[in-house]
Enzyme design. Sequence first.
Site, PDB file in Angstrom:
ATOM      1  N   LYS A 134      21.851   1.112   6.803  1.00 36.89           N
ATOM      2  CA  LYS A 134      22.091   2.234   7.722  1.00 36.89           C
ATOM      3  C   LYS A 134      23.258   3.076   7.216  1.00 36.89           C
ATOM      4  CE  LYS A 134      23.159   3.450  12.504  1.00 36.89           C
ATOM      5  NZ  LYS A 134      23.169   3.009  13.925  1.00 36.89           N
ATOM      6  N   HIS A 276     -21.554   5.386  -7.585  1.00 40.39           N
ATOM      7  CA  HIS A 276     -21.418   5.483  -6.130  1.00 40.39           C
ATOM      8  C   HIS A 276     -21.402   4.102  -5.468  1.00 40.39           C
ATOM      9  CE1 HIS A 276     -21.498   9.760  -6.309  1.00 40.39           C
ATOM     10  NE2 HIS A 276     -22.720   9.813  -6.799  1.00 40.39           N
TER      11      HIS A 276
END
Length: 523
Positions: A134, A276
């Site tokens: 932090k 595909h």
Amino acid sequence: MNALISVSDKTGIAELAQALHAQGVRLVSTGGTAKLLAEQGLPVTEVAEVTGFPEMLDGRVKTLHPMVHGGLLARRDVPEHMAALKEHGIATIDILVVNLYPFEATVARPGCTLEDAIENIDIGGPAMVRSAAKNWKDVAVLTDASQYQPVLAELKACGKLSDKTRFALAVAAFNRISNYDAAISDHLSSLQEDGSRSLFAGQANGRFVKLQDLRYGENPHQQAAFYRDLYPAPGSLVTARQVQGKELSYNNIADADAAWECVKSFEGPACVIVKHANPCGVALGADALSAYAKALQTDPTSAFGGIIAFNCTLDGKAAQIVAKQFVEVLMAPAFTDEALEVFKAKANVRLLQIALPPGGERPWEQGRNLMDIKRIGSGLLMQTADNHELALADLKVVTKKQPTLQELQDLLFAWTVAKYVKSNAIVFCKDGMTMGVGAGQMSRLDSARIASIKAKHAGLSLRGTVVASDAFFPFRDGLDVVVDAGASCVIQPGGSMRDGEVIAAADEREVAMVFSGVRHFRH
């Protein structure tokens, strides 16, 4: 400058501490880490001396103290913060080195008890890491040994760490805490009342690392990115090294995965061509070239612009032939220098080198997923991956006619291929080669017709072929279509209420039929 060091995994920590000390950094540490550093002759201050409070509750409480968190959280650019530190005699902590209790490794061990798991949940470590991350503008937080050398190199070169480096370390720290908490949640929420573990945790916490942003998704109007598992299985597609070629697209990756998963299922040289997401040609051969030549015969039209995968080294001889085809992605465990030279002339072809998995009984040793996940509207479907492998002993002959030994081998080959073909899947094979593939149709009957039509268009005779159907024949009509096309032997799961009717039809048509006892739907 002060550094607080508290690590469970002490790999490289003595060397790091020595280098920090040489840079004039004061060392503060806890328990076993402090003892190790002292044994190295380093001046180290125990955390208990800093807090004025001894470690207690078997080490559960040692760094949860204002003297620690004040030093981590105080903003150096806020006068009130610095005044508060001075008032209470708190020194700033500029570098935090923490790795956490080995929760993941503990719960991965066979026989791990709930008590073992609980005692390996770190509390003070994550709290410190969060505080330091932090306050990243003032504190550098190191959570992994791989960070030690780059950080030391920058400190030696510049005398301090850049904002960019500290922020990157903070992001890595928050990611580590996120993964750690997710592992705890996954484990604890999977525990049952009897002490066993459910395969499916009460809360699913996906942990994935981004490999790259993609130009777009399935279509140009969609955005996309490519991620890997936090701990990827060796031999899986995400471990590939791109040797040459254009950037991989979303569809390239999806099709490449289908090809690689299929080809690594075979022993001996094999080639799989995918278009595909469906195999349009699969074959075994004496070498890469012969496997490719056979695979291409199945459906040369669909193979145009396809994905090709080999489970053996691609040599120059095979490369010269493959290079004549338009291919999007080419995969192999290795490429000879001659093969690489051939493809230099085709700079856009994407060459992926992927080491084959080490092999073993467990799925991840075979480079396989343990779980399959499918996204639906605001939810997920999760299932164990289809890692079933069929052996010759598993086959049950249900007809009067018995398959020959060659047919049995081809049945296993066809069954393996069918596992990777979209349902409804019908696969004709002969002599270790696909002869016709019918995929993705709403009707099994249509898949059978399409497979035979494709074989005809490719100039292949289906006489004497074997056929794999990924699910049972609900009626005899599908069987009649494949037998009319030339099939002499069929493998299917069985399990239909009309199995007797289909078996009788096989006996009437004088073909062999075996049941696998398992289904391979692939949607």
